[in-house]
Every structure is written in C-alpha cells, then in structure tokens.
Design an enzyme around this catalytic site. Sequence first.
Site, short mmCIF file in Angstrom:
data_model
loop_
_atom_site.label_atom_id
_atom_site.label_comp_id
_atom_site.label_asym_id
_atom_site.label_seq_id
_atom_site.Cartn_x
_atom_site.Cartn_y
_atom_site.Cartn_z
N SER A 139 7.06 -54.49 -8.13
CA SER A 139 7.62 -53.15 -7.99
C SER A 139 7.96 -52.33 -8.88
CB SER A 139 9.14 -53.79 -7.41
OG SER A 139 10.21 -52.67 -7.60
N GLU A 141 10.27 -50.88 -9.96
CA GLU A 141 11.63 -51.26 -10.64
C GLU A 141 11.25 -51.98 -11.78
OE1 GLU A 141 14.29 -50.07 -9.18
OE2 GLU A 141 15.83 -50.96 -10.58
N TYR A 162 17.33 -58.09 -10.08
CA TYR A 162 16.04 -57.98 -9.00
C TYR A 162 14.98 -57.60 -9.94
CZ TYR A 162 12.69 -55.59 -5.84
OH TYR A 162 11.90 -55.19 -5.21
P1 NAP Z 1 13.01 -55.59 3.25
O1 NAP Z 1 13.25 -54.67 4.31
O2 NAP Z 1 14.19 -55.86 2.44
O3 NAP Z 1 12.61 -57.12 3.53
C1 NAP Z 1 12.79 -58.12 3.01
C2 NAP Z 1 12.22 -59.35 3.82
O4 NAP Z 1 12.19 -60.41 2.85
C3 NAP Z 1 12.77 -59.33 5.13
O5 NAP Z 1 12.06 -59.99 6.05
C4 NAP Z 1 13.62 -60.65 4.80
O6 NAP Z 1 14.05 -61.43 5.90
C5 NAP Z 1 12.69 -61.45 3.91
N1 NAP Z 1 13.67 -62.56 3.08
C6 NAP Z 1 14.80 -62.42 2.34
N2 NAP Z 1 15.05 -63.37 1.80
C7 NAP Z 1 14.32 -64.28 2.20
C8 NAP Z 1 14.17 -65.70 2.04
N3 NAP Z 1 15.01 -66.43 1.36
N4 NAP Z 1 13.04 -66.26 2.47
C9 NAP Z 1 12.26 -65.78 3.28
N5 NAP Z 1 12.41 -64.32 3.53
C10 NAP Z 1 13.21 -63.77 2.94
O7 NAP Z 1 12.25 -55.05 2.01
P2 NAP Z 1 11.08 -54.20 2.21
O8 NAP Z 1 11.50 -52.62 1.80
O9 NAP Z 1 10.43 -54.26 3.45
O10 NAP Z 1 10.31 -54.49 1.04
C11 NAP Z 1 9.07 -55.60 1.18
C12 NAP Z 1 8.76 -56.37 -0.30
O11 NAP Z 1 8.41 -55.18 -0.92
C13 NAP Z 1 10.19 -56.77 -0.98
O12 NAP Z 1 9.63 -57.90 -1.58
C14 NAP Z 1 10.77 -55.89 -1.75
O13 NAP Z 1 11.24 -56.24 -2.95
C15 NAP Z 1 9.16 -55.25 -2.47
N6 NAP Z 1 9.16 -53.82 -2.59
C16 NAP Z 1 9.82 -52.84 -1.91
C17 NAP Z 1 9.59 -51.55 -2.22
C18 NAP Z 1 10.30 -50.49 -1.15
O14 NAP Z 1 10.47 -49.29 -1.81
N7 NAP Z 1 10.25 -50.73 0.02
C19 NAP Z 1 9.11 -51.00 -3.32
C20 NAP Z 1 8.62 -52.01 -4.32
C21 NAP Z 1 8.53 -53.24 -3.80
P3 NAP Z 1 15.60 -60.99 6.83
O15 NAP Z 1 15.00 -59.93 7.71
O16 NAP Z 1 15.84 -62.27 7.32
O17 NAP Z 1 16.73 -60.51 5.67
N1 GDD Z 2 21.54 -47.97 -2.41
C1 GDD Z 2 22.12 -46.85 -2.79
N2 GDD Z 2 23.25 -46.50 -2.23
N3 GDD Z 2 21.50 -46.06 -4.05
C2 GDD Z 2 22.38 -45.21 -4.47
C3 GDD Z 2 23.60 -44.84 -3.83
C4 GDD Z 2 24.02 -45.47 -2.70
O1 GDD Z 2 25.07 -45.18 -2.23
N4 GDD Z 2 24.06 -43.54 -4.48
C5 GDD Z 2 22.95 -43.37 -5.44
N5 GDD Z 2 22.06 -44.31 -5.41
C6 GDD Z 2 20.84 -44.29 -6.17
C7 GDD Z 2 20.61 -45.85 -7.01
O2 GDD Z 2 21.65 -45.84 -7.99
C8 GDD Z 2 19.30 -45.52 -7.35
O3 GDD Z 2 19.12 -44.95 -8.56
C9 GDD Z 2 18.60 -44.54 -6.33
O4 GDD Z 2 19.72 -44.06 -5.49
C10 GDD Z 2 17.93 -45.46 -5.40
O5 GDD Z 2 18.41 -46.64 -4.65
P1 GDD Z 2 18.02 -47.66 -3.65
O6 GDD Z 2 17.66 -46.74 -2.49
O7 GDD Z 2 18.84 -48.49 -3.34
O8 GDD Z 2 16.39 -47.96 -4.21
P2 GDD Z 2 16.09 -48.70 -5.54
O9 GDD Z 2 15.17 -47.78 -6.18
O10 GDD Z 2 17.28 -49.17 -6.40
O11 GDD Z 2 15.11 -50.11 -5.10
C11 GDD Z 2 14.25 -49.77 -4.10
O12 GDD Z 2 13.05 -49.63 -4.52
C12 GDD Z 2 12.36 -50.39 -5.35
C13 GDD Z 2 11.06 -49.90 -6.09
O13 GDD Z 2 11.35 -49.03 -7.08
C14 GDD Z 2 14.22 -51.14 -3.24
O14 GDD Z 2 13.40 -51.00 -2.21
C15 GDD Z 2 13.47 -52.11 -4.31
O15 GDD Z 2 13.28 -53.39 -3.45
C16 GDD Z 2 12.15 -51.83 -4.69
O16 GDD Z 2 11.40 -52.57 -5.45
#
Ligand code: NAP
Ligand code: GDD
Length: 339
Positions: A139, A141, A162
């Site tokens: 990520s 992050e 995280y």
């Molecule tokens: P998500 O929607 O939160 O999906 C997470 C998945 O992990 C769900 O299928 C969840 O299952 C499963 N999971 C949670 N705890 C688990 C456990 N203990 N054992 C097995 N599976 C488990 O996340 P996403 O947005 O699709 O992201 C996919 C991956 O990419 C994650 O690893 C996330 O951290 C990473 N990532 C995401 C982003 C982004 O912007 N979306 C960016 C960078 C990296 P349940 O449905 O049962 O909860």
């Molecule tokens: N969730 C959330 N809720 N975020 C908020 C809110 C709120 O009410 N208000 C402001 N924010 C701001 C957070 O402080 C952060 O700076 C930004 O919105 C994005 O928050 P999220 O959408 O929760 O995403 P994230 O950037 O913290 O994390 C996501 O992206 C990562 C990749 O950079 C997640 O998908 C992570 O799993 C992923 O790795």
Amino acid sequence: MKKIKNKVALIFGVTGQDGSFLAELLLDKGYEVHGVIRRASTFNTSRINHIYEDPHTTDKRFFLHYGDLADANTIRKLLYMIMPDEIYNLGAQSHVRVSFDIPEYTANVTGVGALRVLEAAKDYEEHMKRKVKFYQASSSEMFGATPPPQNETSSFYPRSPYAAAKLFAYNMTRNYREAYGMFAVNGILFNHESERRGETFVTRKITRAVARIKVGKEKKLFLGNLDAKRDWGYAPEYMEAAWRMLQTDRPDDYVIGTGESHSVREFVAEAFRVAGLGNWKKYVGFDSRYLRPTEVESLIADTRKAKKKLGWKAKVTFPELVRIMVEADCREEGILNLE
Ligand code: NAP
Ligand code: GDD
C-alpha cells in the site's frame, strides 16, 4: 480476450472490493479461481454473489473455501489441496483509522497473515516441486510522511498500525524472493475506489451520503480531515496491473496510481456537484472522531516503472471516478438519471 486455460489462482480477500474485481478478471481470462472467505454470522459475499455458480453444475471454475489469515494450518491445507499457480494476498484489516483501535489484530492479519501465506507457499514449493507466484497487496500508506511524488525507491515512513503491518508484509515478500528465489511481488497500490468500495472509506462514505441526501433519507454528512490529498484511481484497472505483475519474467515491485492527487474537500465538492445538490458546505459537518492520531497528508504516485515494464496506465480520471460512484449510489436509492 485470449483465454488462459488450466491456470489456477487462489485469492485471499476475495469478498473485498479488489478480490471481487480480480476474481471476475481471472475468470474472464479462463482461470480456475479459488477464493478464501471468513466464516461470518451474516452474509459477506455480496460482492461475489453474481459470479458464484451453483455448486452442482459441471465445468464450474469459481470455488470458495473457508479460511482465515490468522490460521496457518488452513492456509497450508488450502495450498496443498488447490495447487495454485498464482496466489493473490488481498486479505487484510484494511481500514487505517480502525487500525489505531485494534493494532494487535491488524498486525496479526495484515502483517503476519502475509508471512503465513509466504511460509506455506515456500513449504509447498519445496515439497511439491512446483512453482507458485505470489502477489502481495502492498500500500501507498507505507510511504506515510514521505513527501510526494512517491515511487519504488522512495523511503517508507508508516503513520499507522495498518501501514506498519503492511510494511512488514512488504519486507517479508522481498525477503522470500531474495532468500528462496520465490516469484513474490509487491504491488504498491495507491488508493483505488469503485461502486464496490467499503462504505466507511471516505469516497464511498461521501457518495453514499450524497445519494441519501438527494432522496431525503439524510440531512448531513460528518467528516474528519478535508485537507488530506490522495491519488484516487478506479479499482478494476488496478487489478489488471496486479495480474500483469505476475505475468512478467522476473519478480519485482511496482507502484500503481494515477499520478494525480486531490483533496478530500475536492472529492466532496465534485460529488455534490455531480448530484446537482449545489453548495456542499450546507450539508457537511466536522466530527473529530474521524481524525487519525497521525495522518498521511499527501500521496501522489510516480508510475513510470509500471508504464515502462508493465505497459500499464490508469485510464479513469478523477471526475469520471466520482461520477461512476455517485451514479451507482444514486441508482441504489432509485435515482436512475442525474441529468
Ligand atoms: P477490503 O474491501 O477491505 O477487503 C479486504 C478483504 O480481506 C475482505 O475480503 C476481507 O474479508 C478479507 N479479510 C479481512 N480479514 C481477514 C482475515 N483475518 N482472514 C482472511 N481474510 C480477511 O479491501 P480492498 O480495498 O479490496 O483492498 C484489498 C487489499 O489491498 C487489502 O489488503 C488492502 O489493505 C490493500 N490495499 C487497498 C488499497 C485500496 O485503495 N483499496 C490500496 C492499497 C492496498 P471480509 O469480507 O470477510 O471482511
Ligand atoms: N474513512 C474516512 N472517514 N476518512 C476520512 C473521513 C471520514 O469520515 N474524513 C476525512 N477522511 C480522510 C482520512 O483522514 C484520510 O486522510 C482520507 O480521508 C482517506 O481515508 P480513507 O478513505 O479511509 O483511506 P486511506 O487513505 O486512509 O486508506 C485507504 O487507502 C490505502 C492506500 O493508500 C485504504 O484502502 C487502505 O487499505 C489503503 O492501503
């Protein structure tokens, strides 16, 4: 699309946003796809129900198995049973804010969970004399406080449990590649969103609220930090990049993003504009509960390596992404046309 026959993929996190898009993509390419789901007291398969087939049909190519990243025995058993060619570890406690509340759990699942899969894969390669490719969902992050633009050579400065857990998994992936010659890659993905995004991430929280305000179900949307900047792209495209990483000749790590960044405030303004609700300031309030003890202020991907080596480039623009999400949430509320 050219069909790839006889390839078997195993996806951890198949019920999540990315897992559901990746399963669709791999099935489209002709793969046999196995997904790991957690046992839950409520249904957690809403994102994959449309591709799940009747277990009694013949030539079925999509299978689900119970498992958990906290359970090394089951992970090992699944690998030996499924004999995958490719493993995608997308499973995680993926919410940054929540990781401050449950840091130990986050470290166990998001960090050590990846190590459990790697260790099982190494064992499987040694004992079965077969190769398996491993993708780790790393990520942006992890860059945390490192100023943008960020690329594969930027330093990491995690700002949350995280991010620290993801950095552990990233380093383990590299170590297994270097120590044991495994085909293990890190996709360092910047934020990617969609109509399937979890409802508590900021983009979806905004677009859902916009739709509910539009139909009169809600009056106000409460948010935290509006100044944070993110490089937001469209999730399905990012899963194509993940797949391409496993089709290269040599395992490597890649940054994936759009190269453009916008503040949360800009996302809010655009979402209310698309919905035709006028000035967003009337509807948005501040709630300190949504602030994080340490914030990541600004993320912008430098994706030159992915362009050069994977031939990958983000296509969906910021306004297009906001529109896709607002329209989908409005459809959920029965609004079929925003014009
Ligand atoms: P998500 O929607 O939160 O999906 C997470 C998945 O992990 C769900 O299928 C969840 O299952 C499963 N999971 C949670 N705890 C688990 C456990 N203990 N054992 C097995 N599976 C488990 O996340 P996403 O947005 O699709 O992201 C996919 C991956 O990419 C994650 O690893 C996330 O951290 C990473 N990532 C995401 C982003 C982004 O912007 N979306 C960016 C960078 C990296 P349940 O449905 O049962 O909860
Ligand atoms: N969730 C959330 N809720 N975020 C908020 C809110 C709120 O009410 N208000 C402001 N924010 C701001 C957070 O402080 C952060 O700076 C930004 O919105 C994005 O928050 P999220 O959408 O929760 O995403 P994230 O950037 O913290 O994390 C996501 O992206 C990562 C990749 O950079 C997640 O998908 C992570 O799993 C992923 O790795």
